[in-house]
Every structure is written in C-alpha cells, then in structure tokens.
Design a protein around this motif. Structure first.
Motif, PDB file in Angstrom:
ATOM      1  N   PRO A   1      34.168  19.019  43.660  1.00 59.25           N
ATOM      2  CA  PRO A   1      34.233  19.596  45.102  1.00 59.25           C
ATOM      3  C   PRO A   1      34.035  18.506  45.989  1.00 59.25           C
ATOM      4  O   PRO A   1      33.292  17.443  45.972  1.00 59.25           O
ATOM      5  CB  PRO A   1      33.077  20.466  45.028  1.00 59.25           C
ATOM      6  CG  PRO A   1      32.629  20.938  43.747  1.00 59.25           C
ATOM      7  CD  PRO A   1      33.028  19.626  42.781  1.00 59.25           C
ATOM      8  N   VAL A   2      34.959  18.605  47.004  1.00 61.36           N
ATOM      9  CA  VAL A   2      34.883  17.644  48.078  1.00 61.36           C
ATOM     10  C   VAL A   2      34.642  18.350  49.340  1.00 61.36           C
ATOM     11  O   VAL A   2      35.042  19.210  49.885  1.00 61.36           O
ATOM     12  CB  VAL A   2      36.049  17.043  48.177  1.00 61.36           C
ATOM     13  CG1 VAL A   2      36.415  16.145  49.315  1.00 61.36           C
ATOM     14  CG2 VAL A   2      36.795  16.214  46.816  1.00 61.36           C
ATOM     15  N   GLU A   3      33.464  17.798  50.042  1.00 60.83           N
ATOM     16  CA  GLU A   3      32.964  18.470  50.875  1.00 60.83           C
ATOM     17  C   GLU A   3      33.966  18.155  52.236  1.00 60.83           C
ATOM     18  O   GLU A   3      34.325  16.986  52.428  1.00 60.83           O
ATOM     19  CB  GLU A   3      31.439  17.605  51.616  1.00 60.83           C
ATOM     20  CG  GLU A   3      30.859  18.348  52.525  1.00 60.83           C
ATOM     21  CD  GLU A   3      29.366  18.254  53.126  1.00 60.83           C
ATOM     22  OE1 GLU A   3      28.592  17.569  52.114  1.00 60.83           O
ATOM     23  OE2 GLU A   3      29.194  18.364  54.012  1.00 60.83           O
ATOM     24  N   ARG A   4      34.233  19.003  53.029  1.00 62.96           N
ATOM     25  CA  ARG A   4      35.092  19.091  54.095  1.00 62.96           C
ATOM     26  C   ARG A   4      34.472  19.369  55.302  1.00 62.96           C
ATOM     27  O   ARG A   4      35.002  18.461  56.573  1.00 62.96           O
ATOM     28  CB  ARG A   4      36.268  19.911  53.982  1.00 62.96           C
ATOM     29  CG  ARG A   4      37.253  19.925  52.886  1.00 62.96           C
ATOM     30  CD  ARG A   4      38.048  18.646  52.900  1.00 62.96           C
ATOM     31  NE  ARG A   4      38.951  19.001  54.284  1.00 62.96           N
ATOM     32  CZ  ARG A   4      40.037  19.276  54.000  1.00 62.96           C
ATOM     33  NH1 ARG A   4      40.756  19.490  52.896  1.00 62.96           N
ATOM     34  NH2 ARG A   4      40.959  19.545  54.861  1.00 62.96           N
ATOM     35  N   GLN A   5      33.560  20.282  55.671  1.00 64.73           N
ATOM     36  CA  GLN A   5      32.720  20.160  56.827  1.00 64.73           C
ATOM     37  C   GLN A   5      31.596  20.994  56.554  1.00 64.73           C
ATOM     38  O   GLN A   5      31.331  21.874  55.590  1.00 64.73           O
ATOM     39  CB  GLN A   5      33.889  20.935  58.005  1.00 64.73           C
ATOM     40  CG  GLN A   5      34.004  22.334  57.648  1.00 64.73           C
ATOM     41  CD  GLN A   5      34.657  22.931  58.910  1.00 64.73           C
ATOM     42  OE1 GLN A   5      34.009  23.132  59.915  1.00 64.73           O
ATOM     43  NE2 GLN A   5      35.728  23.691  58.705  1.00 64.73           N
ATOM     44  N   THR A   6      30.685  20.953  57.668  1.00 68.29           N
ATOM     45  CA  THR A   6      29.516  21.633  57.688  1.00 68.29           C
ATOM     46  C   THR A   6      29.286  22.565  59.115  1.00 68.29           C
ATOM     47  O   THR A   6      29.481  21.919  59.931  1.00 68.29           O
ATOM     48  CB  THR A   6      28.172  20.950  57.588  1.00 68.29           C
ATOM     49  OG1 THR A   6      28.253  20.001  56.454  1.00 68.29           O
ATOM     50  CG2 THR A   6      26.839  21.816  57.373  1.00 68.29           C
ATOM     51  N   ILE A   7      29.274  23.801  58.729  1.00 70.50           N
ATOM     52  CA  ILE A   7      28.946  24.415  60.156  1.00 70.50           C
ATOM     53  C   ILE A   7      27.515  24.862  60.288  1.00 70.50           C
ATOM     54  O   ILE A   7      26.839  25.531  59.646  1.00 70.50           O
ATOM     55  CB  ILE A   7      29.736  25.947  60.020  1.00 70.50           C
ATOM     56  CG1 ILE A   7      31.173  25.856  59.576  1.00 70.50           C
ATOM     57  CG2 ILE A   7      29.579  26.825  60.959  1.00 70.50           C
ATOM     58  CD1 ILE A   7      31.859  27.118  59.240  1.00 70.50           C
ATOM     59  N   SER A   8      26.851  23.988  61.222  1.00 78.28           N
ATOM     60  CA  SER A   8      25.626  23.893  61.340  1.00 78.28           C
ATOM     61  C   SER A   8      25.039  24.673  62.668  1.00 78.28           C
ATOM     62  O   SER A   8      25.854  25.141  63.304  1.00 78.28           O
ATOM     63  CB  SER A   8      25.160  22.419  61.666  1.00 78.28           C
ATOM     64  OG  SER A   8      25.706  21.813  62.630  1.00 78.28           O
ATOM     65  N   GLY A   9      23.749  24.805  62.734  1.00 81.12           N
ATOM     66  CA  GLY A   9      23.165  25.397  63.932  1.00 81.12           C
ATOM     67  C   GLY A   9      22.616  26.925  63.491  1.00 81.12           C
ATOM     68  O   GLY A   9      22.133  27.443  64.423  1.00 81.12           O
ATOM     69  N   ASN A  10      23.030  27.354  62.559  1.00 86.84           N
ATOM     70  CA  ASN A  10      22.560  28.559  61.950  1.00 86.84           C
ATOM     71  C   ASN A  10      22.103  28.604  60.520  1.00 86.84           C
ATOM     72  O   ASN A  10      22.267  27.715  59.714  1.00 86.84           O
ATOM     73  CB  ASN A  10      23.476  29.580  61.909  1.00 86.84           C
ATOM     74  CG  ASN A  10      23.954  30.010  63.687  1.00 86.84           C
ATOM     75  OD1 ASN A  10      23.113  30.322  64.198  1.00 86.84           O
ATOM     76  ND2 ASN A  10      24.995  29.343  63.857  1.00 86.84           N
ATOM     77  N   TYR A  11      21.013  29.517  60.321  1.00 83.78           N
ATOM     78  CA  TYR A  11      20.592  29.663  58.940  1.00 83.78           C
ATOM     79  C   TYR A  11      21.319  30.633  57.959  1.00 83.78           C
ATOM     80  O   TYR A  11      21.281  31.632  58.446  1.00 83.78           O
ATOM     81  CB  TYR A  11      19.015  30.219  59.103  1.00 83.78           C
ATOM     82  CG  TYR A  11      18.226  29.957  57.803  1.00 83.78           C
ATOM     83  CD1 TYR A  11      16.867  29.066  57.914  1.00 83.78           C
ATOM     84  CD2 TYR A  11      18.431  30.919  56.886  1.00 83.78           C
ATOM     85  CE1 TYR A  11      16.288  29.036  56.816  1.00 83.78           C
ATOM     86  CE2 TYR A  11      17.506  30.788  55.507  1.00 83.78           C
ATOM     87  CZ  TYR A  11      16.455  29.846  55.737  1.00 83.78           C
ATOM     88  OH  TYR A  11      15.553  29.617  54.648  1.00 83.78           O
ATOM     89  N   PHE A  12      21.882  29.979  57.063  1.00 77.10           N
ATOM     90  CA  PHE A  12      23.234  30.772  56.040  1.00 77.10           C
ATOM     91  C   PHE A  12      22.335  31.264  55.112  1.00 77.10           C
ATOM     92  O   PHE A  12      21.736  30.419  54.259  1.00 77.10           O
ATOM     93  CB  PHE A  12      24.133  29.928  55.920  1.00 77.10           C
ATOM     94  CG  PHE A  12      25.188  29.943  57.311  1.00 77.10           C
ATOM     95  CD1 PHE A  12      25.058  28.949  58.127  1.00 77.10           C
ATOM     96  CD2 PHE A  12      26.229  30.896  57.098  1.00 77.10           C
ATOM     97  CE1 PHE A  12      25.730  28.911  59.279  1.00 77.10           C
ATOM     98  CE2 PHE A  12      27.085  30.773  58.350  1.00 77.10           C
ATOM     99  CZ  PHE A  12      26.878  29.789  59.450  1.00 77.10           C
ATOM    100  N   ILE A  13      22.514  32.567  54.621  1.00 79.28           N
ATOM    101  CA  ILE A  13      21.693  33.142  53.442  1.00 79.28           C
ATOM    102  C   ILE A  13      22.679  33.203  52.217  1.00 79.28           C
ATOM    103  O   ILE A  13      22.592  33.014  51.331  1.00 79.28           O
ATOM    104  CB  ILE A  13      20.830  34.250  53.720  1.00 79.28           C
ATOM    105  CG1 ILE A  13      19.740  33.569  54.990  1.00 79.28           C
ATOM    106  CG2 ILE A  13      20.220  34.774  52.627  1.00 79.28           C
ATOM    107  CD1 ILE A  13      19.317  35.016  55.659  1.00 79.28           C
ATOM    108  N   ASP A  14      23.933  33.985  52.743  1.00 80.55           N
ATOM    109  CA  ASP A  14      24.833  34.464  51.897  1.00 80.55           C
ATOM    110  C   ASP A  14      26.362  34.538  52.319  1.00 80.55           C
ATOM    111  O   ASP A  14      26.217  34.963  53.509  1.00 80.55           O
ATOM    112  CB  ASP A  14      24.330  35.725  50.913  1.00 80.55           C
ATOM    113  CG  ASP A  14      24.997  35.834  49.714  1.00 80.55           C
ATOM    114  OD1 ASP A  14      25.803  34.895  49.258  1.00 80.55           O
ATOM    115  OD2 ASP A  14      24.813  36.883  48.809  1.00 80.55           O
ATOM    116  N   VAL A  15      27.347  34.626  51.517  1.00 74.12           N
ATOM    117  CA  VAL A  15      28.617  35.065  52.035  1.00 74.12           C
ATOM    118  C   VAL A  15      29.301  35.880  51.107  1.00 74.12           C
ATOM    119  O   VAL A  15      29.159  35.768  50.046  1.00 74.12           O
ATOM    120  CB  VAL A  15      29.418  33.586  52.379  1.00 74.12           C
ATOM    121  CG1 VAL A  15      29.006  32.769  53.281  1.00 74.12           C
ATOM    122  CG2 VAL A  15      29.349  32.763  50.799  1.00 74.12           C
TER     123      VAL A  15
END
Lengths: 186, 250
Positions: free
Chosen positions: B202-216
């Motif tokens: 897996p190659v990291e493409r981006q991080t969506i930051s600023g919130n606490y993510f639990i599940d998707v």
C-alpha cells in the motif's frame, strides 16, 4: 518440642485475632462507607426492556456505535438504546429522521427490508419497508449468550464508578448518583 | 425430415427461452441477495440465508431463510477474544485480540476454521479481497503490546495467511476497501488513503486530518465515515481522492 507447638498455636491465635479486630473495628459498616459520584442502573420489567418502538423524531447521538448502509438509508447504533435512522437519498442533504428504540442493542444487519439487531441477548427481526409502521417480524430469545452481560447497556456510557447491576434484571438506563465503589468502567 | 427440423427449431426456441430465463434468474438472485453493508468493526454480518455473529468467545450462526422464524443452527466456542467479522465470498475473516482467523462457509450452517495468523495481543479489525487482507492492530494498554499499525497478509492460500508487510500507524481502528483504495481510520490522526494497486505494498496517498475517525464503509461512490462528532460523507468517485460532502453532526 512441645513448647514450640504451643508457641505456634499462640502465634496463629494472635494473627487470627488481629484479623478479627480488623474486620470488626477498622472497617466501617457498609452504609457509612463513603460514596462517590457515579452511575446507578435503572431496571425495567422484561416487557418494558424489550419493547420496540419507532419514533419519527431524530434524537442526538450520545454514545454512537456501529454504522450500516442499506440502499438510501444509513443507520447508527446508539449503544445500548437503539438505532438512529438517516435518510441518505441525497447525501448532501442527509439527516437523521428517526430512532428505533431497541434496548440492549449493539449490532445490526439488513437483508431485504428486514432489519436484524440484537436486543440484549435476543435476535429481533423488524420489517421497515414502511418506516412509519415498523413491524416486529420475530424475536428469538437468548441467541447470543454473551451479549446479555456484554451488552453496552450493562455498563454506564462513561467511565467511572458504578453500582454493579443485578444479573436477574434488565438495565434500561443509567442515571448519575452517588454510589458505592462496587464496579468501575475504564 | 420436415418433422425433425421442426422439432429442432422448437428445441432451439425452447433453449433460447430457457437461457433468457436463466439470465433473468441470475439477475433476480443478485438483487435478491439484498443485504446492506456494515463497517469493519461490526460483530454481525449476513451472508446468504445466515447471520454470523461474534462475541468474545463464540461464533453464532442463525438461519434466517424464514425471517418470521429464525433458527440458531450453530454456536462454536473459541478460546480467542473475537472482535470483528468481515465476509468475503465464501469466507469469514474474524479479527481477534490474538490474530486473524479465516473460516470457510462452504457449508453455510457450520463455519469451519481453515486458517489463522497469530500476532501479539491487540485489537484487530480486518478487511479482505481475493488475494490480500488488511488488519489494523492497535497496541495499547487495553489491547496489548503488539506494534500498532497496518498489517498486510497474503491470503491467496486462505489456509495459511502470510504476513507480507507492516506499516506503523499510531492508533489505527476501522478500515475499508474500494477497488484500488484502502481507507484506514487513525483515531485523532485522521483518515489515511492508500493506493493498493499493488496489494501487498500500500502506498500512502493522503491523510484527511482534523477529525477523530473510527470506522468507514465504502458504499459504491460514497465513503461513510464514523467520526467522533458525527457521520461524515465523502464522494469517492475518484477512489483515491475523497471529496467531503456533509457532516451529520451528533
């Protein structure tokens, strides 16, 4: 040799009597032990605890749990209390539209307009093809043996001390109160 | 002779009708499967006519072919702390505090343990596709000392999942796959998006930051995210570049 044995008996007696002293004098009787601010369970009859009701009034999410997607709907468990229903027909305008009260609930899954959820350790099947008249299709008691005391409603929603719930009753909610330090949630 | 050709004609007509019926049948079956989709932290899942559910020490199987009369057909006692269940084709991937467990549901009414990959104690949801499964391990005081991160397993041979790679992440929780994208919830550090064209790397493409993510839940072109302050919706028509749509605030 014999003298030694007397000494041992005497020693044993002294140590036992110190226990006796400790139990009876050093610890106050339970009712005067200090209480702390914590949570206390509120019990309900089985009929009340297992009642299922849909209300077309959105409620705030307090202790949100698992999410689930089905066609134009999203769902989120309110741990221990039920399921929030979200209309997702148009995602840019998605909103909660109602709440299904299912006490003791932590899990859900859907197939063909039938919603399967746990209520304590029971499996409940609801037909939500018409949201305004959600029907209970069936209920299978005691399927998920570990869900009853492992149910999110078996503990208060926040960390701290709480009164350990009785195992012969159904907890229907928790209230803040001063409690003895009998159980603790991390 | 005439009679024979007429018979052949009738037969071919019949077979055409039969084939078209078959096609309709298949279409009907796929829409009749009619299940929704849960997140990676779920303990309930429906495959075919069965609900599979996990609690700490049990895997339960309930036959729901008749919703008015569900029947429990199996309860397997297991010694590991099970946390999550993820179905993929005829397999159940079960994340536990001690490892990744793969069950066959070829016999739907009685799941059978066919593979496992043990790791140190930690929390462990899992998602999978044909050749690779991804787990997040969250090593903290509650879940144990294993190294926190994204664990990549080769599951081409489901009987023997092989750890291919670990990517350190502080506090990963839920995760989801949509085609070439892998979404990993990283608690307060946001949501990481990985390109998984090469599944084992897996190659990291981006991080969506600023919130606490639990599940998707990736749901077609929609990414449904359970965050601490509500449910966030993203458009993932472009899988690797989620576009924020809406927060349904708590």
């Amino acid at each position: 040799m014999r003298l030694k044995n007397y000494w041992l008996v005497a020693l044993l007696f002294i140590s036992l009597s110190s226990c006796w002293d400790f139990n009876n004098r050093n610890l106050p009787p339970p009712e005067s032990r200090t209480k702390v601010l914590g949570h206390k369970p509120v019990y309900g009859t089985e009929v009340f605890a297992k009642g299922i009701l849909y209300s077309p009034i959105p409620l705030p999410v307090i202790n949100g749990g698992n999410i689930y997607a089905f066609n134009n709907f999203l769902f989120q468990v309110e741990n221990g209390y039920g399921i929030h229903v979200i209309d997702n027909t148009n995602p840019s305008n998605a909103n909660r539209i109602g709440f299904i009260t299912i006490k003791g609930c932590s899990q859900l899954s859907i197939k063909n307009d039938k919603l399967y959820a746990n209520s304590y350790d029971d499996l409940v099947v609801l037909d939500f093809s018409n949201l305004n008249s959600i029907q209970i299709v069936s209920r299978l008691n005691g399927v998920f043996t570990e869900y009853r005391y492992g149910s999110p409603i078996a503990e208060p929603p926040v960390s701290g001390y709480y009164e350990c719930p009785r195992s012969d009753s159904f907890v229907v909610k928790w209230v803040s109160d001063s409690v003895y330090q009998s159980c603790y949630k991390q | 002779m005439k009679k024979l050709s007429f018979t052949l004609f009738l037969l071919s007509l019949l077979s055409v009708i039969f084939l078209s019926c078959e096609k309709n049948g298949a279409d009907a079956a796929s829409s009749a499967s009619g299940t929704g989709k849960g997140g990676s932290l779920a303990k309930f899942t429906i495959v075919g006519n069965y609900i599979y559910a996990v609690s700490s020490h049990y895997l339960y199987t309930v036959d729901i072919s008749n919703p008015a009369n569900p029947t429990k057909v199996n309860q397997s006692a297991l010694s590991f702390d099970m946390e999550t269940i993820y179905p993929y084709k005829n397999r159940l991937y079960i994340g536990s505090r001690t490892g990744l467990y793969v069950y066959s549901i070829d016999t739907a009414s009685s799941p059978r343990l066919i593979g496992e990959a043990k790791h140190g104690r930690s929390c462990d949801p899992v998602v999978a596709n044909d050749s690779v499964s991804y787990s997040t391990l969250k090593g903290n005081s509650f879940c144990g000392p294993a190294t926190s991160g994204l664990y990549v397993y080769d599951v081409k041979n489901t009987n023997n999942p092989v750890l291919k790679k670990t990517i350190p992440i502080n506090e990963p929780i839920g995760l989801g796959i949509a085609d070439s994208a892998l979404y990993v919830c990283c608690s307060g550090d946001g949501l990481k998006v990985y390109n998984i064209n090469d599944g084992y790397n897996p190659v990291e493409r981006q991080t969506i930051s600023g919130n606490y993510f639990i599940d998707v839940i990736p749901y077609d072109d929609l990414l449904i995210c359970w965050t601490k302050d509500g449910i966030r919706l993203y458009n993932i028509t472009n899988r690797l570049s989620p576009q924020f749509i809406k927060l349904i605030a708590n």
